[in-house]
Design an enzyme around this catalytic site. Structure first.
Site, PDB file in Angstrom:
ATOM      1  N   ASP A  49       0.860  -1.182   0.000  1.00  0.00           N
ATOM      2  CA  ASP A  49       0.000   0.000   0.000  1.00  0.00           C
ATOM      3  C   ASP A  49       0.899   1.235   0.000  1.00  0.00           C
ATOM      4  O   ASP A  49       1.886   1.285   0.739  1.00  0.00           O
ATOM      5  CB  ASP A  49      -0.898  -0.006   1.242  1.00  0.00           C
ATOM      6  CG  ASP A  49      -2.033   0.984   1.146  1.00  0.00           C
ATOM      7  OD1 ASP A  49      -1.757   2.199   0.982  1.00  0.00           O
ATOM      8  OD2 ASP A  49      -3.196   0.569   1.253  1.00  0.00           O
ATOM      9  N   HIS A 119      -9.895  -5.051  -3.759  1.00  0.00           N
ATOM     10  CA  HIS A 119      -8.583  -5.330  -3.183  1.00  0.00           C
ATOM     11  C   HIS A 119      -8.729  -5.620  -1.694  1.00  0.00           C
ATOM     12  O   HIS A 119      -9.479  -4.968  -0.985  1.00  0.00           O
ATOM     13  CB  HIS A 119      -7.605  -4.180  -3.430  1.00  0.00           C
ATOM     14  CG  HIS A 119      -8.056  -2.851  -2.913  1.00  0.00           C
ATOM     15  ND1 HIS A 119      -9.015  -2.088  -3.553  1.00  0.00           N
ATOM     16  CD2 HIS A 119      -7.689  -2.145  -1.821  1.00  0.00           C
ATOM     17  CE1 HIS A 119      -9.210  -0.960  -2.881  1.00  0.00           C
ATOM     18  NE2 HIS A 119      -8.422  -0.981  -1.814  1.00  0.00           N
ATOM     19  N   LEU A 120      -7.988  -6.628  -1.258  1.00  0.00           N
ATOM     20  CA  LEU A 120      -7.977  -7.060   0.129  1.00  0.00           C
ATOM     21  C   LEU A 120      -6.818  -6.397   0.844  1.00  0.00           C
ATOM     22  O   LEU A 120      -5.679  -6.472   0.390  1.00  0.00           O
ATOM     23  CB  LEU A 120      -7.834  -8.592   0.182  1.00  0.00           C
ATOM     24  CG  LEU A 120      -7.558  -9.234   1.537  1.00  0.00           C
ATOM     25  CD1 LEU A 120      -8.731  -9.032   2.485  1.00  0.00           C
ATOM     26  CD2 LEU A 120      -7.258 -10.721   1.353  1.00  0.00           C
ATOM     27  N   HIS A 121      -7.112  -5.741   1.974  1.00  0.00           N
ATOM     28  CA  HIS A 121      -6.062  -5.165   2.808  1.00  0.00           C
ATOM     29  C   HIS A 121      -5.542  -6.236   3.756  1.00  0.00           C
ATOM     30  O   HIS A 121      -6.333  -6.944   4.393  1.00  0.00           O
ATOM     31  CB  HIS A 121      -6.611  -4.005   3.652  1.00  0.00           C
ATOM     32  CG  HIS A 121      -6.945  -2.791   2.856  1.00  0.00           C
ATOM     33  ND1 HIS A 121      -6.085  -1.720   2.735  1.00  0.00           N
ATOM     34  CD2 HIS A 121      -8.045  -2.478   2.140  1.00  0.00           C
ATOM     35  CE1 HIS A 121      -6.644  -0.803   1.974  1.00  0.00           C
ATOM     36  NE2 HIS A 121      -7.840  -1.240   1.600  1.00  0.00           N
TER      37      HIS A 121
END
Length: 171
Positions: A49, A119-121
């Site tokens: 990120d 999107h997966l954090h």
């Protein structure tokens, strides 16, 4: 023979194209080894990120342009996609020496997201996040701003009753 309704059509079948001006689609197409991390598959890629909220903050980007996790459907293909994204998130966290018991994984939930590409954090250590991020922006217990993986798995019907809970919102 009847045609399948668009509502019942699998997400993967309806999102075979990239979206113009989508920053995540552009990153995936660029395939830059300095940005895209391992593990990866034909279903997703992983990046760091650019505005991390903890020491380790990764994004698992769906390879196909799916608008958000709320768009996933209750079918085997979407369940498998989500489970493989979660497995990859856990693997990259472990590869970076993270404690999965001090990890937060989940999705920003519509309308509370800034990029319309699922999107997966994967964030660790969650205990090091600022108070705002830990208790508001990335807190699945606080509001609908951020939901954990278990919520999405249950929502699309692929959370088995015998499965152990994911360490997605431990702290």
């Amino acid at each position: 023979m009847t045609e399948e309704s668009p509502i019942n059509t699998n997400i993967a079948e309806t999102t075979n194209t990239r979206v113009k001006n989508c920053i995540f689609c552009d990153l995936i197409v660029a395939n830059d080894p300095n940005i895209i991390l391992e593990p990866r598959s034909d279903q997703f890629v992983i990046i760091k990120d650019i505005k991390p909220v903890a020491t380790h903050h990764f994004l698992v980007l769906c390879d196909k342009h799916i608008k958000n996790a709320k768009s996933l459907q209750p079918n085997e293909q979407d369940c498998n996609l989500l489970k493989s994204m979660v497995a990859a998130a856990k693997q990259i966290l472990l590869n970076n020496g993270c404690d999965l018991n001090d990890t937060r994984m989940g999705f920003h939930w519509p309308p509370f997201y800034s990029i319309g590409h699922m999107h997966l954090h994967a964030i660790s250590p969650a205990s090091s996040m600022s108070v705002f991020n830990r208790f508001v922006a990335f807190n699945p217990s606080f509001s609908y701003v951020f939901v954990d993986v278990d919520y999405v798995l249950k929502r699309i019907g692929c959370k088995d009753k015998n499965e152990t809970e994911n360490p997605s919102s431990v702290t």
